[in-house]
Enzyme design. Structure first.
Site, PDB file in Angstrom:
ATOM      1  N   HIS A  17       0.831  -1.213   0.000  1.00  0.00           N
ATOM      2  CA  HIS A  17       0.000   0.000   0.000  1.00  0.00           C
ATOM      3  C   HIS A  17       0.865   1.263   0.000  1.00  0.00           C
ATOM      4  CE1 HIS A  17      -3.731   2.243   0.842  1.00  0.00           C
ATOM      5  NE2 HIS A  17      -2.932   3.048   1.541  1.00  0.00           N
ATOM      6  N   GLU A  18       1.829   1.302   0.899  1.00  0.00           N
ATOM      7  CA  GLU A  18       2.668   2.494   0.997  1.00  0.00           C
ATOM      8  C   GLU A  18       3.583   2.630  -0.214  1.00  0.00           C
ATOM      9  OE1 GLU A  18       1.817   4.598   3.092  1.00  0.00           O
ATOM     10  OE2 GLU A  18       0.523   3.236   4.206  1.00  0.00           O
ATOM     11  N   HIS A  21       1.778   4.594  -2.921  1.00  0.00           N
ATOM     12  CA  HIS A  21       1.897   6.050  -2.754  1.00  0.00           C
ATOM     13  C   HIS A  21       3.296   6.536  -3.149  1.00  0.00           C
ATOM     14  CE1 HIS A  21      -1.956   6.293  -0.818  1.00  0.00           C
ATOM     15  NE2 HIS A  21      -1.596   5.574   0.228  1.00  0.00           N
TER      16      HIS A  21
END
Length: 357
Positions: A17-18, A21
């Site tokens: 997820h990170e 980004h």
């Protein structure tokens, strides 16, 4: 080892997820000064050329930090590569990239599972229905049903070794609200007779707080081609995605009956550990399901989540200018405190339940 494997899966999902980004920002030339797994005190960190990479004490998520509001940053406030100075679309791509990464990862995990395990060809059914109470407060649990029990008969009707057994048991429960029903249950090496009374649900149907599944094992075959794997994985992904959306819909429309099914990190690890203990390849399904859940949760328009930040961007796009920073910061900080508080509450609650079982 199975517990560690489940924890590792959750850590990988947070990392994915990170990374979504992070990659979305760096690929656009946007400055990133922090990449963190977890929140709170730093346990380990590494200072790269521009970005500090860290592992923190509370494993309830992670974050990608930008120097926009860092008072120690030496980047000029008018730098065009600061996130806040980018157009709304650029920022929306960065914010939504974590969700997109989790969805892509879930699909690829399903592809990997089908490539390793094979294509489900048929299911070898055994008599009965495999059941699991949703929590210890459910009617099913209070009546004596435990995880892994097999319901062999309901109201004197034997449940056959077929795909119809689950439907038969479901119908008997739903059509007998506030009426006692009798079950014959296989518990480990013994058969027991249990009675329970389904509660009346908001839709007028009976419910007992139980999850039903077929009793038996699937039979797999080798895939005919890579295209078959990708196609079946896409269908499976669609089923999981829609099922997860329906679950969140039930939480909103039937909150009182479904809130007990909400799980925190401890219960999630417990489920993952059990799946790993049964068959290590089950961790792939576990990873896909949790990754889809993580994506949907994060896209909700709630403070401190990606969806909350996208909501601010939508407002900015409609107004032609952003909301005052003090409003945004107040909302996001309040949301973060509430989110962390909920996470800690669930961890404490589920740890206590685990130690008292």
């Amino acid at each position: 080892m199975s517990v560690l494997a489940a924890i590792a899966v959750l850590a990988i999902l947070i990392l994915v997820h990170e990374l979504g980004h992070f990659i979305a920002a760096r690929s656009q030339g946007i400055h990133v000064n922090r990449f963190s797994l977890g929140f709170g005190p730093v346990l380990w960190k590494y200072q790269g050329t521009e970005t500090e990479y860290a592992v923190r004490a509370f494993p309830l998520g992670g974050f990608v930090g930008f120097p926009d509001d860092d008072p120690d940053s030496d980047i000029p406030p008018n730098d065009p590569n600061l996130l806040r100075n980018r157009p709304v679309l650029d920022r929306a791509i960065v914010i939504s990239a974590g969700v997109i990464a989790n969805l892509i990862f879930a699909y690829l995990v399903l592809v990997l599972q089908l490539g390793i395990v094979g294509i489900p060809e048929k299911f070898n059914y055994q008599p009965g229905v495999l059941v699991q109470p949703v929590n210890e407060q459910s009617i099913a649990y209070q009546a004596g049903i435990r995880e892994g029990d097999i319901v062999l008969a309901v109201n004197g009707q034997e449940l056959p070794a077929s795909d119809k057994s689950t439907a038969i048991l479901t119908k008997e429960i739903q059509t007998h609200p506030n009426q006692e029903i009798a079950l014959k249950v296989q518990q480990k090496n013994q058969q027991v007779s249990l009675k329970l009374t389904p509660a009346l649900g908001a839709d007028g149907k009976g419910l007992v707080g139980i999850q039903l599944g077929p009793n038996g094992k699937p039979v797999f075959r080798k895939p005919n081609s890579p295209f078959e794997i990708f196609s079946i994985a896409a269908n499976r992904f669609q089923q999981l995605f829609i099922g997860t959306l329906n679950g969140f819909g039930q939480l909103i429309t039937n909150f009182q009956q479904t809130i007990g099914q909400v799980s925190g990190p401890v219960n999630i690890v417990k489920v993952g550990a059990k799946l790993a203990a049964d068959d290590s390849t089950n961790l792939l399904s576990f990873a896909a399901i949790i990754s889809i859940n993580l994506a949907i949760i994060n896209i909700l328009p709630l403070p401190a989540l990606d969806g909350g930040q996208l909501a601010f961007l939508l407002i900015e796009g409609l107004r032609g200018k952003p909301l005052p920073s003090r409003i945004q910061e107040g909302v996001m900080q309040t949301g973060l405190v509430l989110l962390l508080g909920l996470g800690i509450f669930l961890i404490v609650k589920e740890t206590i339940q685990l130690t008292t079982q």
